[in-house]
Design an enzyme around this catalytic site. Structure first.
Site, PDB file in Angstrom:
ATOM      1  N   HIS A 331       0.831  -1.200   0.000  1.00 27.26           N
ATOM      2  CA  HIS A 331       0.000   0.000   0.000  1.00 27.26           C
ATOM      3  C   HIS A 331       0.869   1.255   0.000  1.00 27.26           C
ATOM      4  O   HIS A 331       1.865   1.342   0.729  1.00 27.26           O
ATOM      5  CB  HIS A 331      -0.906  -0.005   1.233  1.00 27.26           C
ATOM      6  N   SER A 332       0.496   2.225  -0.842  1.00 29.08           N
ATOM      7  CA  SER A 332       1.098   3.556  -0.832  1.00 29.08           C
ATOM      8  C   SER A 332       2.626   3.492  -0.967  1.00 29.08           C
ATOM      9  O   SER A 332       3.155   2.994  -1.957  1.00 29.08           O
ATOM     10  CB  SER A 332       0.674   4.292   0.442  1.00 29.08           C
ATOM     11  N   TYR A 333       3.349   3.969   0.035  1.00 32.88           N
ATOM     12  CA  TYR A 333       4.810   3.975  -0.032  1.00 32.88           C
ATOM     13  C   TYR A 333       5.381   2.562  -0.064  1.00 32.88           C
ATOM     14  O   TYR A 333       6.505   2.351  -0.539  1.00 32.88           O
ATOM     15  CB  TYR A 333       5.390   4.729   1.162  1.00 32.88           C
ATOM     16  N   GLY A 335       4.435   0.386  -2.080  1.00 31.86           N
ATOM     17  CA  GLY A 335       4.615   0.103  -3.498  1.00 31.86           C
ATOM     18  C   GLY A 335       5.945   0.623  -4.005  1.00 31.86           C
ATOM     19  O   GLY A 335       6.624  -0.041  -4.798  1.00 31.86           O
TER      20      GLY A 335
END
Length: 466
Positions: A331-333, A335
């Protein structure tokens, strides 16, 4: 009586008279009042320059006073720190250490509620004390972090693995959580990578844990369901990168000797006392003596950032796991950290990872200088669910030539994930066919991984790996 608006030229005459010292009242307005001719007219006209000079002087004095007041006010405001002003009279930063002391508890639905009132958590416990309320919220968040750790250990039967694996007794460490068969499961391993921020192992979003429920803000629904279906699970902890300790108090420097002055000692002492009193009054009125604790950070070896942590866990755990098929949810960072892992261990990732589900991923293949081979692999094995007003799973235009982007059916960024039985087994499929997660905060987020094949992707009514 005549107004100034009615006789502008008369005032011009006043000004000219003041400059020349002669009476030039020729408009006739005074004659109307006093009658034509006579000594009174002459005397009044003769006094006109004096009256004007008096009026003009009074106006100048009033204007000077206003300017002085304005200057003093600006000087006062320039010395006032509004943030510091908001801190005035705030209580000490001492907060409860347990949920019970906070008078909160999680009910049977995993919702945080006040023990006495049954109400949800209230952020503004004290009006106009935002900094204190924020510190109180952060203190509760630290308790929540420990509570989630307990759930991972007791409810999910997971164990901690200390990092670095060869850490000495006196160096800072971090940890991850593993299911009992995370390294020994011969078939499949699920790896969870959260975003950045204050969240720690087992959490997607602290705010959702506090304001909604545990299922919305933690990874526990993922973990328990995956373990029931026979997966090994590995929970990363990418945001615990350093040990933070309080700085020792600094000793106050000795005051420098005063410069020699020609003023008499008695006068200088009175002046110093006056200035000191002004400063004390100012700081007592506008500054808060309560200061935040100063800390210093010691990075954790080989885990000083999210990217380093993911790489370290891959080298020392995932790459050594027995599972033939590795699946990742980032998720988010998280990735971005995964893409960085691919940059560092491209062939290993390609050989072991079957599929990757990204949610609002922060990666950028150009800024991260990702190779063409990695981009091609991501096209076939990754999918990024992003915030969008389009219907769920609608294909979106790719911003970069990396992985497909599809709608998460929400305008706000996806911040948490929960499992839903209604979509957990679409058309009778088991978790071996799909992992479905539904986003909260106006985002219906799906992550679909075919855990038996994991090759390619296609978009129909839902995303399926085939």
């Amino acid at each position: 009586m005549l107004s100034t608006a009615q006789s502008p030229s008369c005032f011009r005459n006043f000004k000219e008279a003041a400059a020349t010292g002669q009476s030039q009242c020729t408009d006739g307005y005074i004659s109307v009042i006093l009658g034509r001719g006579g000594p009174m007219r002459s005397h009044l006209c003769a006094a006109t320059p004096v009256l004007y000079i008096l009026w003009f002087t009074m106006a100048q004095v009033a204007g000077q006073e206003d300017r002085e007041k304005t200057t003093a006010l600006k000087d006062l405001l320039s010395r006032i720190d509004l943030d510091e002003l908001m801190k005035k009279d705030e209580p000490p930063f001492t907060f409860p250490k347990t949920l019970e002391e906070f008078e909160y508890a999680f009910n049977e639905y995993g919702q945080l509620r006040h023990i006495k009132t049954g109400e949800p958590f209230v952020f503004n416990a004290r009006e106009d004390l935002h900094r204190w309320n924020q510190k109180r919220y952060e203190a509760l968040g630290e308790i929540i972090t420990q509570y989630v750790y307990e759930l991972l250990e007791k409810k999910c039967n997971m164990t901690k693995a200390i990092l670095p694996v060869d850490a000495t007794e006196d160096e800072p460490t971090t940890f991850i959580y593993l299911s009992p068969d995370a390294l020994s499961n011969p078939s499949k391993l699920l790896v969870l990578i959260q975003g950045s921020g204050v969240v720690r192992a087992g959490q997607w979003a602290r705010r959702l844990i506090i304001n909604q429920d545990l299922d919305s803000g933690t990874q526990i629904p993922f973990i328990t369901r995956a373990m029931e279906e026979g997966y090994g699970v590995l929970v990363l902890n990418p945001n615990e990168n350093y040990l933070e300790v309080e700085k020792p108090a600094k000793s106050s420097p000795l005051p420098s000797p005063p410069e020699p002055s020609d003023e008499p000692a008695e006068k200088r002492e009175r002046k110093d006392d006056k200035e000191g009193k002004k400063k004390r009054e100012f700081y007592e009125k506008y500054r808060n003596p309560q200061k935040e604790t100063e800390t210093e950070r010691t990075p954790i070896r080989e885990n000083g950032s999210s990217e380093e942590h993911v790489l370290y866990v891959w080298d020392h755990f995932v790459s050594r796991a027995a599972a033939k098929n590795v699946f990742i949810v980032a998720h988010s960072y998280g990735g971005l950290s995964f893409v960085e892992l691919m940059n560092q261990r491209e062939m290993q990732v390609k050989n072991r990872v079957c599929a990757v589900a990204l949610t609002d991923s922060a990666h950028n293949i150009w800024l991260q200088e990702t190779s063409k081979g990695t981009q091609d692999w991501m096209q076939q094995h990754c999918c990024n669910w992003v915030s969008s007003p389009e219907p769920l799973d609608t294909p979106l235009d790719p911003m970069l030539p990396d992985c497909p982007r599809v709608s998460a059916a929400g305008r706000q960024p996806a911040r948490s994930f929960t499992l839903s039985d209604s979509v957990m087994h679409p058309q009778g499929q088991s978790l071996d066919d799909v992992i479905w997660t539904k986003g909260c905060v106006n985002t219906a987020l799906t992550l679909v991984l075919d855990l038996s094949i994991g090759l390619g992707w296609r978009t129909e009514k839902r995303i399926v790996w085939d």
